[in-house]
Structure formats: C-alpha cells, structure tokens
Design a protein around this motif. Structure first.
Motif, mmCIF file in Angstrom:
data_model
loop_
_atom_site.group_PDB
_atom_site.id
_atom_site.type_symbol
_atom_site.label_atom_id
_atom_site.label_comp_id
_atom_site.label_asym_id
_atom_site.label_seq_id
_atom_site.Cartn_x
_atom_site.Cartn_y
_atom_site.Cartn_z
ATOM 1 N N ASN A 1 -16.155 82.442 41.070
ATOM 2 C CA ASN A 1 -16.044 81.700 39.794
ATOM 3 C C ASN A 1 -16.011 82.644 38.533
ATOM 4 N N THR A 2 -15.505 82.363 37.465
ATOM 5 C CA THR A 2 -15.939 83.017 36.282
ATOM 6 C C THR A 2 -16.672 81.818 35.289
ATOM 7 N N TYR A 3 -17.782 82.071 34.919
ATOM 8 C CA TYR A 3 -18.717 81.180 34.168
ATOM 9 C C TYR A 3 -18.569 81.377 32.830
ATOM 10 N N ASP A 4 -18.799 80.340 32.013
ATOM 11 C CA ASP A 4 -18.891 80.411 30.593
ATOM 12 C C ASP A 4 -20.407 80.881 30.410
ATOM 13 N N ILE B 1 -20.885 84.771 28.657
ATOM 14 C CA ILE B 1 -22.037 84.921 28.028
ATOM 15 C C ILE B 1 -23.379 85.135 29.339
ATOM 16 N N THR B 2 -24.207 85.754 28.799
ATOM 17 C CA THR B 2 -25.470 85.958 29.964
ATOM 18 C C THR B 2 -26.419 85.712 28.978
ATOM 19 N N LEU C 1 -26.255 90.601 25.255
ATOM 20 C CA LEU C 1 -27.115 89.897 26.119
ATOM 21 C C LEU C 1 -28.047 88.958 25.247
ATOM 22 N N ILE C 2 -28.216 87.760 25.613
ATOM 23 C CA ILE C 2 -29.136 86.650 24.804
ATOM 24 C C ILE C 2 -30.465 86.764 25.708
ATOM 25 N N LEU D 1 -26.296 78.914 20.146
ATOM 26 C CA LEU D 1 -25.783 80.166 19.966
ATOM 27 C C LEU D 1 -24.799 80.585 21.061
ATOM 28 N N VAL D 2 -25.034 80.172 21.997
ATOM 29 C CA VAL D 2 -23.817 80.401 23.023
ATOM 30 C C VAL D 2 -22.568 79.870 22.801
ATOM 31 N N VAL D 3 -22.678 78.535 22.275
ATOM 32 C CA VAL D 3 -21.418 77.881 22.159
ATOM 33 C C VAL D 3 -20.837 78.646 20.764
#
Length: 544
Positions: free
Chosen positions: A17-20, A223-224, A365-366, A386-388
């Motif tokens: 999978n590729t994740y959000d 995003i990670t 990277l957060i 923040l991710v959104v």
C-alpha cells in the motif's frame, strides 16, 4: 480482529500500500494520531519497534490528571487544556479510566498552604471546566485525618479534596490502537523504522525491519510522523534534516507494596522532604508510590531502578506516613519509565515543562515530542490537522477531527453512567461461560464492551482440554493473541494484563502454562521458547 496469527498478512499490506500517513511509535501519542487520522478517512499505518506501549506509555503514574502542580509554574494554558481532556478520555473509555478522589494534605511549611491550595484548586476547577459533583472541597484537620488516618499529624492544617482519574496506561493505549484498527488503520508491533525513503529530498516513506523475522521492506507514505517518545531523537538522526531541538530524558520510578503492609485507603498527593510532590495510590489490594524525577542518559529501552531510587521513595513514605514501617523487603514490584521532555538549559528535571511541541524538518518529517498522557487526544488532533493541511497539496482531503466523541475499543456504553450496570449485567452471565460471577465482573471491568468475545473464549476452554490453564487465564490469553497483537508472554503479563506490576504472584503461578500454550499456538521452536522464557524471567527479576 487484530490477530498475531495474521501478522504475515498485515506485513503484506504494509508492503503493498501507499499510505496517506505512516506513524512511527506505538505509545499513546502514536496510537492517538493513528485513531484521529483513521476516523477522518485517511489511509494510515503505524509501526512500533517494541510492543505497543512498551516505553513510557506503560510506565507512567497511571493517572489521567490535570497537572495541578503546573499552576505553580504558571503553565495556565496547559492546565486548562489537559484538565478538560481528562473528562473526554473518561467519557470515551470508562473501562480503562476511573474517577479517583485525591487528597492533598496541607502541612505547616509545606509546598501548598491552605489559602494557596484553596485558590489553586478553585482555579483548577474553573480552567478544567470540572463538573459540579467533582469540584474541590477544603477539609479541616479532623476531616483530613478521617479520610486518611495514616497521614503525618505533626503540623497538619487540613487538606484539599479533588478528583483526578486513574487509568491503566498500557490498556488505554491498546484500546485506542484497536479503535484505530477498527477504522481501517494498519498497525504492527516489533517493526522498526531504520531509515527513510526520499523523492526530491522529501520523505516519502520508511525503511522498516521486522524484528520477529528479520525481513526488511519499504512502507510508502505521503506524510510521515515521528512519535517515538524517548526515541524521537534517534529517529530524527535517520533523517537528512537539521536537528534544531533536542530532548532531555528524565526517569520516573514507582514502587508497589501490599496493603497488608501499607493499608492506604485514600489516594494522596503529598510533599517529599526535598519539596517535590509525589503520589501514593491504592489499587487492587496494593499501594503504589511515585514518581521520582531524575535526568537519564542511558538506554531508554530498559530503565532500571537503583537502590537510591527505592530509598528516595521509602524515605518519602516515612516522611508523610510515619505510622507505616516499610523497607526494601516490602517492595513487591516496581517499574521505571523515561519521559521525553523538550530540553531547557539550566532547569531541574521537575521544572522542565511537560508541554508538547511539534516541528517539521526540511524533509517534511513531522515530529512530536513532550506532552502528557492526559493530553494525547488533543496532541493527536493538532498533529493530524497539520498532516491534513500538508496533504491538500497532493489532492487528499479529510474530515475534521472526530475523536472528541469517539469511544475507544471496549468503550461503547453510550455514556459512562451505563458502565457499571453493564459490568453487573455481564457478571451475572459469567456462570454460563464456566466462570464465577466475580471473574465475570473483573473481565467486564477490564474489557468493557469487548467482554462478550473474551467470555466466548472461556466457554471454549473445555473443547481444548488444556492442561494447566484455567478458563479465566485461557480466555484472556487467547483474546490477547487474536484481538490485541500479543507476540510474547511479556506482552501478556505486562501490557495486556498489568499483572507483573500489580499481581506478581499471578504471574509466577501462570507463567509456565502460558508460555507452553503460546508455544503451541505460535509453533515456537525450543530456542524461541527459551528466548521468551528468559525475557519474562528478566522482567520478573527487574521489578522485584
């Protein structure tokens, strides 16, 4: 189901999978972020290099509390925020969070005077929006001693009486994570982030290693988030970004004493001889006391308790409870945890702020660090907001935060007021599953609305003709394996049941049959069985 027996299937999902969002860290902060993101409709993965909650999130004071002492440090905003969050954590999971009346004795020359205590608790009630029934009361000397006769009488002027919330920190983390999984998140323990993937100098995923099998693979994500707690700086060191801020680790230690030796009947928040404040809390026939607060520079994976740590807490008990005579001999078990705090030059461990902080590296990277267990949901909301905002540029949209009114796994009672009636109802049905009513009561309190699944395992016990395991132990063990991603006896005895800390004789009684049954279920070799046996024995030796 969240089954250890389907681990290979979950790994295939991570690979394909590729994740959000990928979250590194399976403590309460990471679990909260995964739940928040999953309930907004994002595609989420979470990996944890140890067991879930194996770090700080199973080694706290086990309180969802508002941090009264932070008023003294004028951290008004933090007190207001986490104070309000206490009630939300309770509303969403009353089976793992319980209101606990707390007594703050006031002595001549102590940290808090009578007037400052009254004012502080009044402000606390206001900032935290405390419900009427739980607001503070001020007690005179006689009322204070009636609440807890063991308190030092010399110099006693009275006490403040207010409500905090007691929790099982590890089970809270597990239930939050199970809720995230129920909303579609993919999560795995014993999965270590060992590097990052990049495109155009931006992080696009994680290089992961399965600690169980040694398999290495890539997990791709838009995003990670680094929520690795005490390992935040280690994870950041894998990234190309500059490290502008650092953590300072502090160690906290708790000791557990049987109530036959320390018959405390009331939770106490009290002064120590050096002016710090610590807790003494009755729980399940035991009294536990903590925490210490010292800087820590060693491996955060296995913080150990020194003789000095034990002596400090025993001295604090003697100082506040002079009628009690306990020694190191009376300590049944103990635990040490490491807190990740934002570095502040020149400050003592107790004075460093517990506030959380979020920052982004040049790679995208957060990272989130600091904070308190109580504020996990609000921290998660801030991170996912923040991710959104970052995902919008990729065309991914998401709903607003849903978790304020989202029950965690096992918490679907409709309201906390229905919790006890639910427990009593399920306890009455226990005999039909081969258990006593008391056993049914204990299971319902622990597992909440998931208890029907646990009870079905108890009913199936006879079909398996097990040697050495009781229906009660078998039911909890099989539920832990098939619904809580339990991989080892240590996972079961520490983070799924809490028994290593609060019922160590139960661990000694059942460790061999549990290990043998897990060997059968997982098909362990003799070498792997020995490995897990040794691991549990080391943990037993460490807490004794």
């Amino acid at each position: 189901m969240f089954s250890s027996l389907k681990r290979n299937q979950y790994i295939e999902k991570l690979k394909n999978n590729t994740y959000d969002l990928v979250v590194i860290g399976g403590g309460i902060t990471g679990a909260g972020i995964a739940l928040d993101a999953a309930t907004r409709g994002l595609k989420v993965a979470l990996i944890e290099m140890q067991d879930f909650a194996a770090g700080t999130s199973s080694r706290s004071t086990k309180l969802v509390h508002g941090g009264l002492r932070y008023l003294k440090q004028l951290e008004v905003k933090m007190v207001a925020e986490v104070g309000k969050e206490r009630a939300i954590v309770y509303e969403n999971g009353p089976h793992v969070t319980t209101p606990e009346r707390m007594l703050l004795p006031i002595h001549q020359g102590g940290t808090f005077g009578k007037w400052t205590t009254s004012l502080g608790l009044l402000v606390y009630d206001y900032l935290a929006n405390v419900k009427q029934a739980e607001r503070r009361k001020m007690l005179d000397r006689e009322e204070t001693l009636r609440k807890e006769p063991l308190i030092k009488e010399d110099g006693l002027k009275g006490g403040g009486y207010y409500v905090e919330y007691r929790t099982d920190d590890a089970r809270l983390t597990i239930e939050v994570l199970k809720a995230a999984v129920s909303y579609g998140a993919h999560a795995l323990n014993y999965m270590k982030a060992e590097g990052f993937l990049y495109e155009n100098n931006k992080v696009t995923g994680v290089q992961a290693t399965d600690i169980i099998s040694g398999d290495r693979f890539e997990i791709r994500s838009r995003i990670t988030v680094n929520a690795a707690g005490p390992w935040v700086d280690q994870v950041r060191s894998l990234d190309t970004s500059l490290r502008k801020k650092q953590l300072r680790l502090t160690k906290g230690v708790h000791i557990v004493i049987d109530q036959t030796n320390f018959p405390l009947k009331q939770a106490i928040y009290f002064d120590t001889p050096d002016g710090r404040m610590i807790f003494a809390i009755p729980r399940d026939g035991k009294t536990y006391v903590g925490t210490t607060d010292t800087f820590y520079k060693e491996d955060p994976k296995s913080p150990r308790i020194t003789k000095e740590d034990k002596a400090y807490l025993l001295n604090a008990i003697k100082f506040m409870f002079p009628k009690i005579s306990v020694t190191e001999y009376h300590i049944e078990s103990s635990w040490a945890g490491v807190r990740p705090l934002i570095f502040e030059d020149g400050k003592d461990p107790s004075d460093i702020s517990r506030k959380d902080e979020i920052w982004e590296g040049e790679s995208g990277l957060i990272t989130i660090a600091g904070g308190k267990l109580t504020g996990y949901r609000k921290m998660a909301e801030t991170v996912v907001d923040l991710v959104v905002s970052r995902l919008k540029a990729t065309g991914v949209t998401a709903a607003s935060c849903q978790t304020k009114n989202t029950p965690i796994s096992g918490g679907k009672f409709g309201s906390p007021q229905k919790f006890l009636s639910y427990v009593e109802e399920k306890a009455k049905t226990a005999s039909t599953f081969g258990l006593t009513e008391q056993e049914g009561y204990e299971l319902a309190r622990k597992y909440g609305t998931n208890v029907p699944i646990v009870l079905r395992y108890a009913r199936d016990y006879e079909d398996h003709k097990l040697v050495g395991l009781s229906p009660l132990v078998y039911a909890q063990l099989m539920y832990a394996i098939e619904y809580e991603m339990t991989m080892s006896p240590t996972d079961f005895f520490i983070r799924r049941t809490g028994a290593l800390y609060f019922n160590i004789e139960w661990v000694r009684k059942w460790k061999e049959p549990v290990i043998l049954h897990m060997k059968k279920v997982f098909g362990w070799s003799e070498a792997k069985t020995y490995h897990y046996t040794l691991e549990l024995e080391r943990e037993l030796a460490a807490v004794e």
